[in-house]
Design a protein around this motif. Structure first.
Motif, short mmCIF file in Angstrom:
data_model
loop_
_atom_site.label_atom_id
_atom_site.label_comp_id
_atom_site.label_asym_id
_atom_site.label_seq_id
_atom_site.Cartn_x
_atom_site.Cartn_y
_atom_site.Cartn_z
N ARG A 26 46.52 24.12 46.25
CA ARG A 26 46.20 24.49 44.88
C ARG A 26 47.44 24.57 43.99
NH1 ARG A 26 41.94 29.53 45.82
NH2 ARG A 26 40.22 28.27 46.69
N HIS A 27 48.61 24.59 44.60
CA HIS A 27 49.85 24.71 43.83
C HIS A 27 50.80 23.54 44.17
CE1 HIS A 27 48.22 28.80 43.92
NE2 HIS A 27 48.87 29.01 42.79
N ARG A 28 50.25 22.35 44.18
CA ARG A 28 51.04 21.20 44.63
C ARG A 28 52.20 20.87 43.69
NH1 ARG A 28 46.24 17.01 45.60
NH2 ARG A 28 45.46 18.21 43.82
N SER A 29 52.14 21.35 42.45
CA SER A 29 53.22 21.05 41.51
C SER A 29 54.45 21.93 41.72
CB SER A 29 52.73 21.23 40.07
OG SER A 29 52.33 22.58 39.85
N MET A 30 54.35 22.99 42.49
CA MET A 30 55.48 23.88 42.72
C MET A 30 56.44 23.28 43.74
SD MET A 30 55.05 26.33 40.64
CE MET A 30 56.25 27.52 41.24
N PRO A 31 57.74 23.52 43.60
CA PRO A 31 58.71 22.98 44.56
C PRO A 31 58.42 23.47 45.98
CG PRO A 31 59.83 23.83 42.61
CD PRO A 31 58.39 24.25 42.49
N GLY A 32 58.33 22.54 46.92
CA GLY A 32 58.12 22.88 48.32
C GLY A 32 56.67 22.99 48.73
N ALA A 33 55.72 22.95 47.78
CA ALA A 33 54.32 23.16 48.12
C ALA A 33 53.78 22.03 49.00
CB ALA A 33 53.49 23.29 46.84
N THR A 34 54.09 20.79 48.67
CA THR A 34 53.56 19.66 49.46
C THR A 34 54.11 19.66 50.88
OG1 THR A 34 53.26 18.33 47.46
CG2 THR A 34 53.38 17.16 49.56
N PRO A 35 55.42 19.81 51.10
CA PRO A 35 55.90 19.89 52.49
C PRO A 35 55.33 21.08 53.25
CG PRO A 35 57.72 19.45 51.01
CD PRO A 35 56.55 19.79 50.16
N LEU A 36 55.15 22.23 52.58
CA LEU A 36 54.59 23.40 53.26
C LEU A 36 53.13 23.15 53.63
CD1 LEU A 36 55.16 26.22 54.26
CD2 LEU A 36 54.47 27.11 52.03
N PHE A 37 52.41 22.41 52.82
CA PHE A 37 51.05 22.00 53.17
C PHE A 37 51.06 21.15 54.44
CE2 PHE A 37 47.69 18.76 52.93
CZ PHE A 37 46.56 19.57 52.90
#
Length: 488
Positions: A26-37
């Protein structure tokens, strides 16, 4: 009973990982969100396939799930490293080449797990019943040891990067950084304990269970400390951005006097490329050499064919002490406009002061003479008129201190109009214009009031006035004066 407890723990870990995955999605625009997903999904894959491995009805299914389990395992160290790099403001290092280099050992490990699990990943593998569960046992193979060491190094290194926020003097990000460090360390400790037989009493891998603690700590960072709502700004990133953004030239020199860093403004003023400037000594950079030639003064004047620029010089030692100094930061603040504004203000003040003083002196003299000076009444009126005119101009002059607030003026009609008015006002005074004016000459708007006041002042004193003009290239200068004062 033990099997139920272990599977329940795996279920809790799966729920925690799923929650982190949903929040980061839900917060893919935040730094690091995609790798943490990606980290959460890899952990979830590992948990589910490990649970299926232990509940498989046949040995062949157990071996199959043990192999595909590594699809999620090999993603974890690379995805976690990518998350930490982005989160700590080092996303510039996360290039395709970097990701490819980090993925070499995981790719070799996955290929080994799918093709030669028995031998490279585990040796003498067999299925064993343990607490109503089916587990694989056997010695760790060479590729598994290689991957384990690689994973430990990557995760430990990323934890050190997170440590920056913990030791930072600002407390804003400390709590969330501690939570993330705990999320990284928990699976690392469980994996190390299992690999080194510290937990010799069990044959099940506790690492997937450690994901429950890891994901819980990540949830604390997300929900309690707003990790995905407020992106952190690392100290190094804030400092670098601040230096890059300012318009003043900034040079960083080491203790030996070599330029080791600079900002774009410094490159612009030196007219050099970054690679050309860095590595040069103080003496090789004219502007920095000029700073040394100021002998401790705080002002530096730089003259070029195009313009003259004035700088305020500021120097600051880098971690300097009485015994050691690593270098210094040199900042040059352009104060040319401020200096010109001051000079303009001084010129206006002098014009007003001299004019008002002269006229008030005349008024005072007439007043002191009393009845004996009745014949000077007309003179008194004239002097007062000039003084009042000067005072009326004061407000207008004040707005012309800043060059950007001055409309351009054509001095040709100004000079002719003011001389004509002065001749009519003072027919007994001779005005001589010793200049050949063209059809148009541009100057600052400040010229008109200064010229008018100076001309009227000279005419009122009836001591004669003159104007001189000289031209060089495309620049003209004109001087109006009398024996008592001169205004440029």
């Amino acid at each position: 009973m033990l099997g139920v407890v272990f599977l329940t723990a795996l279920g809790v870990a799966a729920l925690a990982c799923g929650a982190v995955a949903v929040l980061t999605a839900r917060h893919r625009s935040m730094p690091g969100a995609t790798p943490l997903f990606a980290v959460s999904m890899a952990e979830l894959w590992w948990i589910l396939t490990y649970a299926g491995e232990m509940l498989a009805p046949t040995p062949s299914t157990t071996f199959l799930l043990a192999r595909v389990e590594w699809v999620g395992v090999v993603v974890l160290p690379v995805a976690w490293t990518a998350f930490v790099l982005e989160y700590t403001g080092r996303g510039a290092y996360l290039t395709r080449r970097t990701v490819a280099a980090l993925s070499v050992i995981p790719a070799v490990t996955l290929a080994s797990a799918l093709s030669a699990y028995d031998g490279l990943i585990r040796q003498s593998v067999r299925t064993t019943a343990h607490a109503d569960l089916t587990v694989l046992t056997g010695e760790f193979g060479p590729v598994l040891w290689l991957f384990a060491l690689y994973t430990w190094l990557l995760v430990a290194g990323s934890a050190i990067l997170l440590l920056e926020f913990v030791v930072d003097r600002r407390s804003l990000y400390q709590a969330r950084a501690l939570s993330l460090m705990g999320a990284a360390v928990a699976p690392l400790v469980a994996s190390y304990a299992f690999a080194t037989d510290i937990l010799a009493a069990t044959v099940v891998d506790p690492t997937p269970i450690a994901f429950a603690l890891s994901s819980s700590l990540a949830l604390v960072a997300i929900l309690e400390y707003d990790m995905l709502d407020r992106a952190p700004v690392a100290s190094h990133l804030a400092s670098e951005t601040a230096v890059e953004a300012i318009d003043d030239p900034v040079f960083v020199v080491d203790a030996s006097g070599v330029v080791v860093d600079c900002n774009p403004a410094a490159l612009s003023v030196t007219e050099m490329g970054r690679e050309e400037l860095l590595g040069r000594t103080r003496g090789e950079v004219e502007l920095i050499r000029a700073v040394e030639d100021t002998d401790g003064e705080t002002t530096l004047t730089r003259e070029t064919d195009a313009e003259t620029t004035h700088y305020d010089v500021r120097t600051a030692a880098i971690d300097g002490t009485a015994e050691h100094e690593f270098g210094e930061v040199i900042t040059l603040r352009d104060v040319t406009e401020r200096r010109e504004r001051k000079e303009r203000l001084d010129a206006l003040t002098e014009v007003l002061r001299a004019t008002i003083q002269e006229e008030m002196t005349t008024v005072q003299r007439v007043a002191d003479d009393g009845e004996d000076a009745v014949s000077d009444v007309e003179t008194l009126k004239e002097r007062a008129s000039v003084a009042l005119d000067v005072s009326d101009r004061a407000a207008e002059l004040a707005t012309m201190v800043s060059p950007e607030e001055e409309p351009p003026a054509d001095i040709v009609p100004i000079i002719h109009e003011e001389i004509a008015a002065a001749r009519e006002w003072k027919p007994d005074v001779t005005f001589v214009l010793e200049a050949s004016l063209g059809e148009w000459a541009h100057c600052s708007g400040l010229f008109e009031p200064v010229f008018r006041v100076s001309l009227r002042h000279a005419a009122a004193r009836s001591v004669g006035s003159s104007s001189h003009s000289s031209t060089q290239g495309e620049t003209s200068s004109l001087r109006v004066g009398d024996p008592g004062s001169v205004a440029d």
